[in-house]
Design a protein around this motif. Structure first.
Motif, PDB file in Angstrom:
ATOM      1  N   VAL A 209       0.827  -1.197   0.000  1.00 52.62           N
ATOM      2  CA  VAL A 209       0.000   0.000   0.000  1.00 52.62           C
ATOM      3  C   VAL A 209       0.875   1.266   0.000  1.00 52.62           C
ATOM      4  O   VAL A 209       0.503   2.279  -0.585  1.00 52.62           O
ATOM      5  CB  VAL A 209      -0.997  -0.026   1.185  1.00 52.62           C
ATOM      6  N   GLY A 210       2.070   1.201   0.591  1.00 51.10           N
ATOM      7  CA  GLY A 210       2.962   2.365   0.653  1.00 51.10           C
ATOM      8  C   GLY A 210       3.388   2.810  -0.741  1.00 51.10           C
ATOM      9  O   GLY A 210       3.336   3.996  -1.073  1.00 51.10           O
ATOM     10  N   ILE A 211       3.774   1.841  -1.576  1.00 53.65           N
ATOM     11  CA  ILE A 211       4.220   2.174  -2.928  1.00 53.65           C
ATOM     12  C   ILE A 211       3.036   2.601  -3.783  1.00 53.65           C
ATOM     13  O   ILE A 211       3.122   3.554  -4.560  1.00 53.65           O
ATOM     14  CB  ILE A 211       4.977   0.982  -3.551  1.00 53.65           C
TER      15      ILE A 211
ATOM     16  N   ALA B  93       0.388   4.111  -2.765  1.00 61.91           N
ATOM     17  CA  ALA B  93       0.036   5.469  -2.351  1.00 61.91           C
ATOM     18  C   ALA B  93       1.053   6.477  -2.896  1.00 61.91           C
ATOM     19  O   ALA B  93       0.690   7.575  -3.326  1.00 61.91           O
ATOM     20  CB  ALA B  93      -0.028   5.544  -0.831  1.00 61.91           C
TER      21      ALA B  93
ATOM     22  N   ALA C 187      -5.866   4.203  -1.492  1.00 61.69           N
ATOM     23  CA  ALA C 187      -4.476   4.498  -1.843  1.00 61.69           C
ATOM     24  C   ALA C 187      -4.242   4.463  -3.353  1.00 61.69           C
ATOM     25  O   ALA C 187      -3.311   5.081  -3.853  1.00 61.69           O
ATOM     26  CB  ALA C 187      -3.540   3.519  -1.154  1.00 61.69           C
TER      27      ALA C 187
ATOM     28  N   LEU D 156      -4.742   7.063   1.977  1.00 61.45           N
ATOM     29  CA  LEU D 156      -4.208   8.421   2.069  1.00 61.45           C
ATOM     30  C   LEU D 156      -5.284   9.310   2.687  1.00 61.45           C
ATOM     31  O   LEU D 156      -6.468   8.985   2.637  1.00 61.45           O
ATOM     32  CB  LEU D 156      -3.860   8.930   0.676  1.00 61.45           C
TER      33      LEU D 156
ATOM     34  N   LEU E  71       0.087   7.401   5.649  1.00 60.83           N
ATOM     35  CA  LEU E  71      -0.973   6.426   5.449  1.00 60.83           C
ATOM     36  C   LEU E  71      -1.675   6.274   6.777  1.00 60.83           C
ATOM     37  O   LEU E  71      -1.010   6.078   7.803  1.00 60.83           O
ATOM     38  CB  LEU E  71      -0.379   5.080   5.054  1.00 60.83           C
TER      39      LEU E  71
ATOM     40  N   ARG F 168       4.285   5.642   5.834  1.00 57.44           N
ATOM     41  CA  ARG F 168       4.423   6.677   4.820  1.00 57.44           C
ATOM     42  C   ARG F 168       4.122   6.119   3.440  1.00 57.44           C
ATOM     43  O   ARG F 168       4.306   4.940   3.187  1.00 57.44           O
ATOM     44  CB  ARG F 168       5.866   7.219   4.809  1.00 57.44           C
TER      45      ARG F 168
ATOM     46  N   SER G 195       5.557   5.591   0.680  1.00 54.46           N
ATOM     47  CA  SER G 195       6.895   5.563   0.111  1.00 54.46           C
ATOM     48  C   SER G 195       7.463   4.168   0.182  1.00 54.46           C
ATOM     49  O   SER G 195       7.055   3.365   1.009  1.00 54.46           O
ATOM     50  CB  SER G 195       7.774   6.514   0.916  1.00 54.46           C
TER      51      SER G 195
END
Lengths: 401, 360
Positions: A281-283, A285, B286, B299, B320, B341, B343
């Motif tokens: 989910v981080g990537i 987002a 997201a 997000l 997040l 985050r 990232s």
């Protein structure tokens, strides 16, 4: 973790040994020169016995799929097998190597963006007969020590040629302390790292820089459809993380409408490759925020599953957002030189997708602009020289008697 | 007890109206904002519901880093703060006097809800940067501001400013804590969670265990950044603090805020951040940015009409988070937890650059 003489030692022990490194180094250096055949055989035995299952847990930890891992292994076998290494040595150092001596002691400052890079760097140091001090990258590195341990299992005599130290890049005094033993310092990393070492490394120590490079694709309007899947595969496979990873695509045209046509054509291929990947989910987002920013900037965007293409009106060579997000810009052939020349020493690979009859002319132009390697769609294929140079040559001296 | 601070349904109509007015105000004064709204196809600008709030374009922090957008003359700003983005791009917030006063009122109200404002003099330990004239980092300003919430006897900064450079001073901090523990006044410790853990580790390694005076408290803000490997859950960290410093977990607080969204969120006893009437937090998918139900990570659009000097009505940070409708603590408003985050790697921000100093 630190690795000294083939043994894992804690920080206290490692720095105790470090404080008195000269006698050890001199002892190793006073022995007969490290036989390159020993290193080659060890590498060969190492890669030929390499299987996925052996390191399955490690690959899982790194989030590398079985398919990708097997591709890595195959590449390792191709590049570090006996035949490939012998060929490389002859190419880079010539057939007659009597006058060639190692620099002596190399300090490798490895970067964390490519798994396995520290080992790769040390192997090059060993192939040229050097003692290697390795500073591990700050990012969590789970690969280097297991791989080196396996190598020493095969060839125990190599252990005394490798010292691995694990400390933060911010511990400047520790880096400085290691520099005092080095004949050459090899820096892999971005501008900040390279500039810092330019200030720190004394003039009598050779500084060998492998700085960050940018790679892109150059596509002519008449590109054949069958060229596109390989480029898409490359983009999805490398996620934009390597120096040779395609960050974006220049289309040989003056008008944005033709560049937009390319976006339209390329999206299904990129989407197909990206859809096969699984991102956290981080990537996801990160990619979403990037594309939303582009949308609010007023740029046209094309979205696919796990991927996105943005059409930009400028010609600057930016790095992309990675993870299957690329930019597309218009750059007519006549503009290649004026636009790209300012990025001197920054360009690396260009994936050139064009009709065969234009290939030579365009490649020549891209080399003049600063590219060091021109490939087809698969830009990650290994090149003869690293960043336009034969790296082994930089790790040796030519001596005369 | 301030019953209205977390009563959102009662406040909703007024919040919608003020937000609609704020959008019109900024669009009329800031050309770049008007252009952005147009590019995003935002034509129907009425705000009467949460659906309308979702429709309002939310500006990613990346956009704010590339564009300076002001609705009043930035020279009129009385407060400037930058995020410590070490990646080269800094986000600047310039707040006018009116906004600062509203923000102070908001901070005072939230802080007093949690009993942080007190007339009893206290000793402060700030696990962060010592302020100096040239430091515009939001964290340094907030950290100093925090020490105004109760009269200060002494302030000890873990990152001290000496001869023009910042250096970490863990030894001095440990010594100061030891001294403060023998005085009759409460101690307040402010800072990043990673810093607190390093301090506790250091005290633990020296075999030091303190019992800080009654009513002492710990006030944390920010994430773990590149110390993700060191990360402890908040309850674990607070237990560790009880063990080493003798501060009970119910006196340990965590705060959340951003330079681009100067609203103060304080953690409740369930370690969640409740949304006060000054803002609304909407979570989006997201991948698609569509609204998601409670319990789904994504997000977030942070929405507030508070800032007058910049069009920061709705911003989207790199965090997040996940929203919950109810919480066992009894505070009625929805609450969120920060999950990480947006990232692949840890983005370097405030806590990261402070951490770099520490490891020098």
């Amino acid at each position: 973790m630190n690795l000294i003489n083939g043994k894992i030692v804690d920080d206290t022990a490692a720095w105790q040994i470090e404080s008195d490194l000269y006698p050890r180094i001199c002892e190793t250096l006073s022995k007969p020169k490290l036989d390159v055949n020993t290193v080659i055989s060890a590498c060969d035995e190492f890669v030929s016995g390499l299987t996925f299952d052996q390191y399955a847990a490690l690959f899982e930890q790194l989030g590398i799929t079985r398919e990708a891992a097997e591709a890595y292994i195959l590449r390792g076998k191709n590049e570090f097998g006996k035949e490939a290494l012998c060929e490389r040595l002859s190419r880079e150092l010539g057939e007659n190597r009597e006058n060639i001596h190692p620099l002596g002691v190399l300090l490798h400052i490895a970067a964390g963006n490519a798994d396995g890079l520290p080992v790769f760097s040390v192997l090059e140091g060993l192939l040229t007969g050097n003692i290697n001090l390795l500073k591990l990258p700050s990012a969590v590195d789970v690969v280097t020590i297991p791989l080196l341990l396996r190598l020493f299992e095969i060839a125990p005599c190599l252990a005394e040629y490798v010292y691995v130290f694990d400390f933060s890049s911010k511990e400047i005094t520790k880096t400085e302390s290691l520099i005092q033993y080095a004949d050459g310092v090899i820096v892999w990393g971005g501008d900040a790292a390279v500039s810092a070492f330019r200030r720190t490394v004394p003039p009598n120590v050779k500084l060998i820089e492998w700085g960050h490079k940018v790679s892109f694709a150059y596509v002519s309007k008449a590109v054949q459809e069958e060229e596109l899947p390989l480029l898409a595969e490359h983009i999805a496979k490398t996620d934009g993380l390597l120096c040779s990873s395609c960050q974006g695509v220049y289309v040989d045209t003056e008008d944005l409408a033709s560049a937009a046509d390319f976006c339209e054509r390329f999206l299904p291929y990129l989407s197909k490759c990206a859809a096969e990947k699984s991102y956290g989910v981080g990537i996801t987002a990160h990619r979403t925020l990037y594309l939303e920013n582009e949308r609010l900037e007023g740029n046209r965007i094309w979205r696919g599953e796990n991927c996105g293409i943005t059409l930009r009106p400028d010609t600057a060579l930016d790095s992309g957002a990675g993870f299957c997000c690329i930019w597309v810009k218009a750059l007519p052939k006549e503009q290649i030189l004026p636009v790209l020349k300012p990025y001197r020493n920054r360009l690396q690979t260009v994936g050139l997708l064009c009709p065969p009859e234009r290939r030579e002319e365009l490649a020549e132009l891209l080399f003049t602009a600063g590219a060091t390697s021109v490939t087809h769609g698969d830009m990650s294929q290994s090149t003869l020289a690293h960043d336009g140079e034969y790296s082994l040559r930089r790790y040796v001296r030519i001596c005369t008697m | 007890m301030d019953r209205n601070l977390y009563n959102l349904p009662k406040n909703d109509p007024s919040f919608f109206a003020r937000t609609e007015k704020a959008v019109a105000y900024h669009a009329a004064r800031c050309e770049a904002y008007e252009q952005l709204l147009e590019r995003a196809g935002y034509t129907d600008r009425t705000i009467r519901s949460y659906d309308d709030l979702y429709r309002l374009p939310s500006i990613p922090t990346l956009f704010l880093k590339n564009h300076q957008m002001y609705s009043t003359n930035p020279r009129m700003a009385v407060f400037k703060a930058t995020t410590s983005g070490t990646s080269g791009k800094k986000s600047v917030a310039a707040l006018d006097l009116g906004t600062c006063l509203s923000a102070l009122k908001m901070v005072a109200r939230v802080m007093s809800y949690y009993g942080v404002i007190s007339p009893v003099p206290v000793n402060y330990v700030v696990l962060g940067y010592q302020p100096n004239k040239s430091n515009e980092l939001g964290v340094a300003k907030t950290a100093f501001g925090a020490t105004l919430l109760a009269p200060a006897l002494r302030r000890k900064y873990a990152i001290k400013f000496e001869d023009g450079i910042y250096t970490p001073d863990i030894d001095g901090t440990a010594d100061a804590l030891f001294r403060f523990s023998r005085q009759p006044f409460p101690v307040r410790i402010f800072g990043f969670p990673a810093y607190l853990k390093f301090l506790l580790d250091e005290l633990h390694a020296r075999g030091i265990r303190l019992t800080l005076p009654k009513n002492s408290g710990i006030y944390l803000a920010g994430g773990w950044k590149q110390f993700a490997g060191e990360q402890m859950s908040k309850p674990e960290l607070f237990e560790y603090a009880r063990d080493i410093l003798g501060v009970p977990p119910q006196r340990c607080y965590d705060f959340y805020g951003a330079v681009e969204h100067p609203i103060l969120y304080a953690s409740c006893k369930c370690n969640r951040f409740h949304v006060p009437i000054y803002s609304r937090v909407l979570v989006r998918d997201a991948a698609t940015l569509e609204p998601v139900p409670y319990g789904t990570p994504g997000l977030a659009s942070l929405i507030s009409p508070l800032v007058k000097s910049m069009p920061l009505v709705s911003v989207m940070t790199d965090d997040l988070l996940v929203m919950h409708e109810h919480c066992d603590c009894g505070i009625p408003s929805p609450c969120f937890e920060i999950l990480g985050r947006a990232s692949a790697n840890d983005l370097k921000t405030c806590a990261a650059s402070a951490a770099e100093l520490l490891s020098k």
